[in-house]
Scaffold this motif. Sequence first.
Motif, PDB file in Angstrom:
ATOM      1  N   ASN A 177      22.929  65.908  73.761  1.00 30.86           N
ATOM      2  CA  ASN A 177      22.864  66.478  72.419  1.00 30.86           C
ATOM      3  C   ASN A 177      23.062  65.479  71.289  1.00 30.86           C
ATOM      4  O   ASN A 177      22.859  65.824  70.130  1.00 30.86           O
ATOM      5  CB  ASN A 177      23.926  67.581  72.269  1.00 30.86           C
ATOM      6  CG  ASN A 177      23.744  68.714  73.235  1.00 30.86           C
ATOM      7  OD1 ASN A 177      22.964  69.627  73.007  1.00 30.86           O
ATOM      8  ND2 ASN A 177      24.472  68.655  74.350  1.00 30.86           N
ATOM      9  N   PRO A 180      27.714  64.154  66.257  1.00 31.10           N
ATOM     10  CA  PRO A 180      27.633  64.183  64.794  1.00 31.10           C
ATOM     11  C   PRO A 180      28.108  62.870  64.192  1.00 31.10           C
ATOM     12  O   PRO A 180      29.023  62.228  64.702  1.00 31.10           O
ATOM     13  CB  PRO A 180      28.566  65.333  64.408  1.00 31.10           C
ATOM     14  CG  PRO A 180      29.509  65.461  65.556  1.00 31.10           C
ATOM     15  CD  PRO A 180      28.726  65.090  66.779  1.00 31.10           C
ATOM     16  N   GLU A 185      28.263  67.820  60.007  1.00 33.51           N
ATOM     17  CA  GLU A 185      27.266  68.150  61.023  1.00 33.51           C
ATOM     18  C   GLU A 185      27.866  68.874  62.230  1.00 33.51           C
ATOM     19  O   GLU A 185      27.119  69.301  63.127  1.00 33.51           O
ATOM     20  CB  GLU A 185      26.555  66.873  61.473  1.00 33.51           C
ATOM     21  CG  GLU A 185      25.770  66.220  60.339  1.00 33.51           C
ATOM     22  CD  GLU A 185      25.107  64.926  60.761  1.00 33.51           C
ATOM     23  OE1 GLU A 185      25.258  64.548  61.939  1.00 33.51           O
ATOM     24  OE2 GLU A 185      24.447  64.312  59.917  1.00 33.51           O
ATOM     25  N   ALA A 187      29.043  71.791  62.384  1.00 35.82           N
ATOM     26  CA  ALA A 187      28.626  73.193  62.404  1.00 35.82           C
ATOM     27  C   ALA A 187      27.303  73.397  63.122  1.00 35.82           C
ATOM     28  O   ALA A 187      26.968  74.524  63.512  1.00 35.82           O
ATOM     29  CB  ALA A 187      28.547  73.728  60.980  1.00 35.82           C
ATOM     30  N   ASP A 188      26.527  72.325  63.317  1.00 34.25           N
ATOM     31  CA  ASP A 188      25.241  72.441  63.994  1.00 34.25           C
ATOM     32  C   ASP A 188      25.337  72.198  65.494  1.00 34.25           C
ATOM     33  O   ASP A 188      24.315  72.283  66.197  1.00 34.25           O
ATOM     34  CB  ASP A 188      24.248  71.433  63.392  1.00 34.25           C
ATOM     35  CG  ASP A 188      23.909  71.775  61.950  1.00 34.25           C
ATOM     36  OD1 ASP A 188      23.681  72.959  61.668  1.00 34.25           O
ATOM     37  OD2 ASP A 188      23.895  70.862  61.108  1.00 34.25           O
ATOM     38  N   THR A 326      22.107  62.237  65.098  1.00 34.53           N
ATOM     39  CA  THR A 326      22.679  63.545  64.785  1.00 34.53           C
ATOM     40  C   THR A 326      21.602  64.511  64.359  1.00 34.53           C
ATOM     41  O   THR A 326      20.464  64.138  64.106  1.00 34.53           O
ATOM     42  CB  THR A 326      23.689  63.430  63.634  1.00 34.53           C
ATOM     43  OG1 THR A 326      22.973  62.995  62.471  1.00 34.53           O
ATOM     44  CG2 THR A 326      24.770  62.429  63.947  1.00 34.53           C
ATOM     45  N   ARG A 327      22.019  65.768  64.282  1.00 31.38           N
ATOM     46  CA  ARG A 327      21.152  66.765  63.709  1.00 31.38           C
ATOM     47  C   ARG A 327      21.271  66.707  62.192  1.00 31.38           C
ATOM     48  O   ARG A 327      22.288  66.295  61.658  1.00 31.38           O
ATOM     49  CB  ARG A 327      21.543  68.149  64.229  1.00 31.38           C
ATOM     50  CG  ARG A 327      21.601  68.164  65.753  1.00 31.38           C
ATOM     51  CD  ARG A 327      21.903  69.531  66.280  1.00 31.38           C
ATOM     52  NE  ARG A 327      22.025  69.448  67.744  1.00 31.38           N
ATOM     53  CZ  ARG A 327      21.993  70.501  68.531  1.00 31.38           C
ATOM     54  NH1 ARG A 327      21.828  71.693  68.041  1.00 31.38           N
ATOM     55  NH2 ARG A 327      22.115  70.351  69.834  1.00 31.38           N
ATOM     56  N   SER A 328      20.245  67.167  61.496  1.00 27.38           N
ATOM     57  CA  SER A 328      20.182  66.908  60.063  1.00 27.38           C
ATOM     58  C   SER A 328      20.802  67.990  59.215  1.00 27.38           C
ATOM     59  O   SER A 328      21.240  67.732  58.103  1.00 27.38           O
ATOM     60  CB  SER A 328      18.720  66.732  59.632  1.00 27.38           C
ATOM     61  OG  SER A 328      17.979  67.896  59.974  1.00 27.38           O
ATOM     62  N   THR A 329      20.854  69.238  59.696  1.00 26.37           N
ATOM     63  CA  THR A 329      21.312  70.325  58.836  1.00 26.37           C
ATOM     64  C   THR A 329      22.819  70.286  58.687  1.00 26.37           C
ATOM     65  O   THR A 329      23.546  70.268  59.657  1.00 26.37           O
ATOM     66  CB  THR A 329      20.913  71.683  59.434  1.00 26.37           C
ATOM     67  OG1 THR A 329      19.509  71.685  59.638  1.00 26.37           O
ATOM     68  CG2 THR A 329      21.307  72.815  58.503  1.00 26.37           C
ATOM     69  N   ALA A 330      23.325  70.306  57.436  1.00 28.84           N
ATOM     70  CA  ALA A 330      24.766  70.267  57.170  1.00 28.84           C
ATOM     71  C   ALA A 330      25.197  71.578  56.531  1.00 28.84           C
ATOM     72  O   ALA A 330      24.530  72.087  55.653  1.00 28.84           O
ATOM     73  CB  ALA A 330      25.108  69.105  56.249  1.00 28.84           C
ATOM     74  N   LYS A 331      26.374  72.080  56.982  1.00 24.95           N
ATOM     75  CA  LYS A 331      26.892  73.323  56.425  1.00 24.95           C
ATOM     76  C   LYS A 331      28.192  73.111  55.673  1.00 24.95           C
ATOM     77  O   LYS A 331      28.832  74.061  55.265  1.00 24.95           O
ATOM     78  CB  LYS A 331      27.105  74.343  57.551  1.00 24.95           C
ATOM     79  CG  LYS A 331      25.806  74.762  58.222  1.00 24.95           C
ATOM     80  CD  LYS A 331      26.053  75.868  59.217  1.00 24.95           C
ATOM     81  CE  LYS A 331      24.739  76.313  59.856  1.00 24.95           C
ATOM     82  NZ  LYS A 331      24.939  77.398  60.837  1.00 24.95           N
TER      83      LYS A 331
END
Length: 352
Positions: A177, A180, A185, A187-188, A326-331
């Motif tokens: 995976n 982060p 990151e 949260a994703d 990492t994944r790009s969407t940030a919460k």
Amino acid sequence: MQNFNDLWYYAAVVRHGGFSSAARHLNVAKSMLSRRVRRLEDELGVRLLERASHKIEVTEVGRQFYQRCEAAILEMEAAEEIATSMSAEPRGTITASCLPGLCAEVVGQSIPPFLEAYPKVRIHLIVSTRRYDLVNDHIDVAIHSGLGGPMEADLIVKQIGEVPFSLVASPEFAERNGLPASPAELADFPTIGFANFANEEPWNLMGPDGAECSIEVRPRVTSNDPHVLLGVASGGCGITFLPDFIVLSEIRSGQLVRVLPEWHGSHRALHMAFLSRRNMLPAVRAFIDFTHARLLRSFRECYHELKQEKDGGLRQPQAGAEATTTRSTAKASCDPTESPFPAAPSYPLGTE
């Protein structure tokens, strides 16, 4: 004053309300008590008791003197108790509670040499995250983190150290995976949390230069048992947030790696708590001193190990090429660090 026993006899007369009652409780002659109290009055040059045919009255000076006598008697009994307990051979059953992870590991390893030194002692060890009431649950000594709440009333506390919460995951999870690069990151990513929260769980983090942030995660797995969370994280199901004294063994063995090691949860005091050293069984006293020294030494070793990690001597293994992607969407909004090998948190330690 010629004899401390005269104070003891006088206090008994006042406490039991007369010479006859005191003589029965002490199993001595009433005439002897009367004679000793009279001698005490003569030595002091004051009247302590007003004697009547059927009762006695304590004078004002006698009441004040009685209070001091009782305090002196208590101190003498305490001194005798200390001398007796120090010379007595430890024996009997000790009931102790401790946290899982490194605490249970150290205490468990301490038991064989302790029992070898004290062969007449038995130990009942409860490994749990539960906060016990030492009186109602009949616990002699508890090794837990944090302070506050009813169980801490009137407790004596010996500090061991302070440990943070850390983010961890398995190398296999990191391989599949990635990890982060910033708290935002988290949260994703799949997470593993405590069962206290029905839906989202807040993870409060502290980072470089005093930075702080709170991330809301929605765990895939929740449990109130840190062993379960540890096992699920080791199985590659997600990132979890646990105290270092629980995850340290798995980090050392390579079953887990730190995630965002420059970020950690607030430090919590790890301490050993017990009710009082007064009237304590010699076995419990010996167990406290023996185990506290070993816990302190173990956490000092952790401190030096983490300092090496901070200085670059020990580096976290990276799980494949994607471990740094990492994944790009940030919460959530937090400042990420740019250091490729950030510092692990330190352990403020107690004293011997």
